[in-house]
Design an enzyme around this catalytic site. Structure first.
Site, PDB file in Angstrom:
ATOM      1  N   GLU A  18       0.509  -0.983   0.046  1.00 15.14           N
ATOM      2  CA  GLU A  18      -0.591   0.086   0.204  1.00 15.14           C
ATOM      3  C   GLU A  18       0.524   1.159  -0.012  1.00 15.14           C
ATOM      4  OE1 GLU A  18      -2.898   0.338  -1.013  1.00 15.14           O
ATOM      5  OE2 GLU A  18      -3.711  -1.498  -0.018  1.00 15.14           O
ATOM      6  N   ARG A  66       1.041   3.854  -3.261  1.00 16.51           N
ATOM      7  CA  ARG A  66      -0.358   5.337  -2.761  1.00 16.51           C
ATOM      8  C   ARG A  66       1.429   6.015  -2.868  1.00 16.51           C
ATOM      9  NH1 ARG A  66      -5.371   4.224  -0.098  1.00 16.51           N
ATOM     10  NH2 ARG A  66      -5.586   1.981  -0.654  1.00 16.51           N
ATOM     11  N   ASP A  84      -4.781  -9.189  -8.583  1.00 12.46           N
ATOM     12  CA  ASP A  84      -4.765  -8.731  -9.516  1.00 12.46           C
ATOM     13  C   ASP A  84      -3.758  -7.409 -10.913  1.00 12.46           C
ATOM     14  OD1 ASP A  84      -4.886  -7.293  -7.476  1.00 12.46           O
ATOM     15  OD2 ASP A  84      -6.856  -5.738  -7.611  1.00 12.46           O
ATOM     16  N   GLU A 102     -12.002   1.159 -10.253  1.00  9.96           N
ATOM     17  CA  GLU A 102     -11.538   0.079 -11.546  1.00  9.96           C
ATOM     18  C   GLU A 102     -12.307  -0.410 -12.948  1.00  9.96           C
ATOM     19  OE1 GLU A 102     -11.653  -0.555  -8.117  1.00  9.96           O
ATOM     20  OE2 GLU A 102      -9.264  -1.210  -8.445  1.00  9.96           O
TER      21      GLU A 102
HETATM   22  C1  DMJ Z   1      -6.081   0.767  -5.288  1.00  5.96           C
HETATM   23  O1  DMJ Z   1      -5.474   1.435  -4.272  1.00  5.96           O
HETATM   24  C2  DMJ Z   1      -5.552  -0.199  -6.515  1.00  5.96           C
HETATM   25  O2  DMJ Z   1      -5.909  -0.172  -7.493  1.00  5.96           O
HETATM   26  C3  DMJ Z   1      -4.831  -1.736  -6.300  1.00  5.96           C
HETATM   27  O3  DMJ Z   1      -4.200  -1.674  -7.218  1.00  5.96           O
HETATM   28  C4  DMJ Z   1      -6.115  -1.974  -6.222  1.00  5.96           C
HETATM   29  N1  DMJ Z   1      -7.367  -1.315  -5.528  1.00  5.96           N
HETATM   30  C5  DMJ Z   1      -7.512   0.286  -5.276  1.00  5.96           C
HETATM   31  C6  DMJ Z   1      -8.126   0.797  -5.638  1.00  5.96           C
HETATM   32  O4  DMJ Z   1      -9.420  -0.138  -5.609  1.00  5.96           O
END
Ligand code: DMJ
Length: 462
Positions: free
Chosen positions: A126, A130, A253, A369
């Site tokens: 995270e 971010r 993902d 998304e």
């Molecule tokens: C985000 O923090 C990023 O896109 C992450 O890869 C997964 N999805 C969240 C938001 O939905």
């Protein structure tokens, strides 16, 4: 105020549909499915205004903290002390929208107050997507050397995560002591680091960041099954899978996303090979045809046997990735399935069973998304039906998630009950992708940037 706002929304949509009708004359069908340039500009302005209002709410009630809790109008810090999650995630969006005053105040707050020398155990994934991602893109957009300095300080503090016997990163690290912990990880956490660490190498001239993140990515890929799939959880010390469920949703993902984007951004041919072989297996074993619709479900990574017909808000990034992979047909079909999921309740749930179309997880934490995919599809096809789709989504988003201060997640998309949370990715991604979908193409050259998984745009400049 609320009544006034509602009236202006109704007026806005009346004006919007009237101008759409005028633009397309008697062609009712075409008008229904598309958005004129003028309507699109108006949508961009609306998104910008909403972003500004949400930012002002953060500013008023949570300034200097990680995030605003929009219902209680209080602040939230992930680790008890602030790492300025919202300002760092928001800065490049504010810049792209031309919100100069807001961008300047965010930039100054970050440059003067962000301090990573803290005795806290943080989650590497995270913080990388971010904060490291946000600092790097903001540095590239502002040329403010203080932001690069912060990014490098953070990068160095994160490096101990890679010191496992396999090279797969531990999930957590203490920013002050460097103690790395957390042996149970997943492909998203082990494989979604190379864009941010790779950019840090490019910008500082120090190869170590790229090398460590690439080793982690390759180590994940090397542990794929005989049929080319990865599982849901992996032990970073032994390299053994502890859960064999395979899918494209949360926890896996962005591993696939970074295989492709590492090739797109850095021209890395190993990544190209890994991406091409991985997407074949994903399509073969996870792709699913139901009622003439295209979905991705779950399967066992070793046998390929279907284990669940589950698709959700996080899986909805996949059309965007398929666009990058050149598979427009699957991308378009999957986006239609995502829109069908959205329309079940007028906003998308976390997960559904696509066989029965029943909800299996009902929350909506303001995820971006499906908008990201609409934006990529619009850029790839020029078909304004994706803008029309985005307009529908944005109106639903405003209707159900707008709070008195900022935007609030939904506990349940059926009852539309709001929850006291506004994740920083609303600024980094949700508002940004809406804005880019409607704004003129010149706002950002899609072909020259690669978005990290938190929608921070990176460019390789040298
Ligand atoms: C985000 O923090 C990023 O896109 C992450 O890869 C997964 N999805 C969240 C938001 O939905």
């Amino acid at each position: 105020m609320k009544a006034l706002y509602r009236i202006s929304c109704i007026l806005f949509s009346l004006v919007a549909s009237a101008s759409s009708f005028a633009a397309h004359g008697a062609n009712h069908e075409a008008a229904k499915d598309s958005l004129s340039e003028a309507e699109s500009r108006r949508m961009a302005q609306l998104v910008k205004r909403e972003t500004q209002q949400a930012w002002n709410a953060y500013r008023k009630f949570a300034w200097g903290h990680d995030a605003l809790k929009p219902l209680s109008k209080t602040a939230h810090d992930w680790y008890g002390t602030s790492l300025l999650m919202t300002p760092v995630d928001a800065l490049d969006t504010l810049l792209l929208m031309g919100l100069k005053k807001e961008a300047k105040e965010a930039q100054e707050l970050i440059a003067t107050r962000l301090n990573f020398d803290q005795d806290i155990r943080i989650q590497n994934f995270e913080i990388t997507i971010r904060l490291l991602g946000g600092l790097i893109s903001a540095y590239q957009m502002t040329d403010d050397a203080r932001l690069l300095h912060l990014a490098e300080d953070l990068g160095q503090r994160l490096l101990p995560v890679f010191e496992s016997p396999t090279g797969l990163p531990y999930t957590h690290v203490n920013l002050k002591t460097g103690k790395a912990t957390g042996t149970l990880s997943n492909p998203a956490e082990t494989g979604t680091l190379i864009l941010e660490f790779g950019m840090l190498s490019k910008l500082t001239g120090k190869p170590i960041y790229f090398e460590k993140a690439k080793r982690a990515l390759v180590a994940t890929y090397e542990r794929r099954s005989a049929i080319g799939l990865v599982g849901a959880t992996i032990n970073v010390e032994t390299g053994a899978w502890t859960q064999s469920d395979s899918h494209i949703g949360g926890g896996i993902d962005s591993y696939y996303e970074y295989l492709n984007k590492c090739w797109r951004l850095f021209g890395d041919t190993d990544c190209k090979t890994m991406w091409e072989s991985s997407i074949k297996s994903v399509n073969q074993y996870l792709g699913d045809e139901v009622r003439g619709e295209f979905w991705y479900g779950h399967a066992d990574m070793n046998t390929g046997k279907r284990t669940a017909n589950q698709y959700g808000a996080l899986d909805a990034f996949m059309p965007a990735l398929l666009v990058l992979g050149g598979d427009l047909e699957r991308a378009q079909r999957l986006q239609e399935s995502g829109a069908k999921m959205w329309r079940l309740n007028g906003i998308e749930p976390e997960a559904i069973d696509y066989q029965t179309m029943q909800i299996s997880a009902a929350a909506y934490p303001l995820r971006p998304e499906i908008i990201e995919s609409a934006y990529y599809l619009f850029r790839a096809t020029g078909d304004s039906r994706y803008r029309k789709m985005g307009q529908e989504f944005f109106r639903d988003f405003m209707r159900h998630c707008k709070a008195k201060q900022g935007y609030a997640a939904l506990k349940d998309v059926r009852s539309k009950t709001q929850e006291d949370a506004m994740e920083s990715f609303v600024f980094a991604e949700t508002f940004k992708y809406y804005y880019l979908l409607f704004a003129p193409q010149s706002t950002l050259d899609f072909d020259k940037v690669t978005f990290n998984t938190e929608a921070h745009p990176f460019r390789v400049t040298h």
